[in-house]
Design an enzyme around this catalytic site. Structure first.
Site, short mmCIF file in Angstrom:
data_model
loop_
_atom_site.label_atom_id
_atom_site.label_comp_id
_atom_site.label_asym_id
_atom_site.label_seq_id
_atom_site.Cartn_x
_atom_site.Cartn_y
_atom_site.Cartn_z
N LYS A 117 0.86 -1.19 0.00
CA LYS A 117 0.00 0.00 0.00
C LYS A 117 0.90 1.24 0.00
O LYS A 117 1.12 1.89 1.02
CB LYS A 117 -0.94 -0.01 1.20
CG LYS A 117 -2.14 0.94 1.05
CD LYS A 117 -3.15 0.72 2.16
CE LYS A 117 -4.32 1.67 2.06
NZ LYS A 117 -5.17 1.41 0.88
N GLU A 140 -8.97 -6.42 -8.76
CA GLU A 140 -9.54 -5.58 -7.71
C GLU A 140 -10.05 -4.30 -8.34
O GLU A 140 -9.94 -4.09 -9.56
CB GLU A 140 -8.48 -5.27 -6.65
CG GLU A 140 -7.26 -4.53 -7.21
CD GLU A 140 -6.14 -4.37 -6.19
OE1 GLU A 140 -6.39 -4.50 -4.99
OE2 GLU A 140 -5.00 -4.09 -6.61
#
Length: 313
Positions: A149, A182
């Site tokens: 991330k 995703e």
């Protein structure tokens, strides 16, 4: 805001700055995460701190803080803000000292934390009318970059902008093998015609804290469960590759993340998903994760507002 540059929390907007020579600012060399504040409690902070520590390791940023110290800073910043319902976002940076491609050898990593709110809306507004999605043409980030991330979110930004340009809300990535990936900042779950809830594995996509919690609440964990009975409509829950062809025939598709919670995808590439409205499983999972944010959930921590405001509601 907490700033490691000054070693303190500030509520002065003019002091909420990050040095321009920080490697995160001019090279994107930093990682971040987010946690939710609901009714004066912090939700799932510890798993988020664990993830930012993993992201920092993947970005070769050596943390000078223990994970508990980072969590304490986040909790203290939330308390100082006085915000009872909102979000906390925090960054670990490679530090400052120069403008080169590589970080300065003696640079000390930075840590910054801000608390913010978004316009409130009730659950029906969040869920209805659901998400209209496209298949994104923006190349999907490959691992390991897709599993860290980091602040390198340009593909994610372009992904969302493309969807908005086409009059939709979000996009869905399909990888080079024809498997569902995703969304731009959330995981995807697919409910098959047979009642199997499928979540793409986390080897190519970010391991979302919210989707993992959904699986835990279902009793599925990171594997499979043949006895999912607490949510009608789900026979089993799996973490496994999801071919695009299977997703195209799904009864329901959901996007799952801290911001959207669990929100139904009602249209994909101009075609309805199911009957074109939020399905019962998406609604049930949204309720499940929302209830988990309040007592007696073991995932919440009370914020000590009294440290800064003389009260602890």
């Amino acid at each position: 805001m907490y700033s490691s540059a000054i070693g303190a929390i500030t509520t002065d907007a003019s002091a909420m700055v990050i040095p321009i020579d920080d490697h995160m600012v001019h090279r994107g060399h930093g990682v971040f995460d987010t946690a939710i504040i609901r009714r004066g409690n912090m939700y799932q902070l510890r798993p988020h701190v664990e993830r930012i520590a993993r992201s920092a390791q993947g970005a070769r940023i050596c943390l000078p803080w223990m994970k508990d110290e980072l969590a304490d800073i986040v909790m203290d910043t939330a308390a100082a803000s006085g915000v009872r319902d909102g979000y906390v976002r925090y960054w670990v940076t490679a530090g400052g000292g120069g403008f080169g491609l590589a970080p300065e050898p003696k640079a000390r990593p930075g840590f910054y934390c801000v608390v913010y709110t978004v316009p409130s809306s009730d659950d029906s507004t969040i869920q209805a009318p659901g998400i209209r999605a496209i298949t994104s043409s923006v190349p999907m980030k490959p691992p390991p970059f897709s599993t860290i991330k980091s602040n390198n979110y340009l593909p994610n930004v372009l992904h969302l902008m493309e969807a908005m340009d086409r009059g939709c809300d979000q996009g869905i990535w399909i990888d080079e093998e024809g498997l569902v990936g995703e969304g731009p900042n959330m995981n995807v779950a697919v409910l098959t015609e047979d009642g199997d809830l499928l979540v793409p594995p986390f080897d190519k996509v970010l391991a979302g804290i919210t989707v993992i919690r959904v699986l835990e609440l279902l009793g599925a964990g990171s594997g499979a469960n043949d006895n999912v009975t607490n949510v009608p409509g789900i026979k089993r829950a799996y973490v496994r590759p999801v071919p695009e062809a299977v997703a195209r025939k799904a009864k329901e598709i959901m996007m799952i993340g801290s911001g959207v919670k669990v929100t139904a995808v009602v249209e994909w590439d101009g075609k309805p998903v199911g009957d074109g409205s939020p399905g019962p499983v998406a609604l049930a999972l949204e309720k499940l994760i929302e209830e988990d944010k309040y007592p007696p959930s073991g995932e919440i921590e009370p914020i000590a507002y009294s440290l800064y405001h003389g009260q602890n509601e």
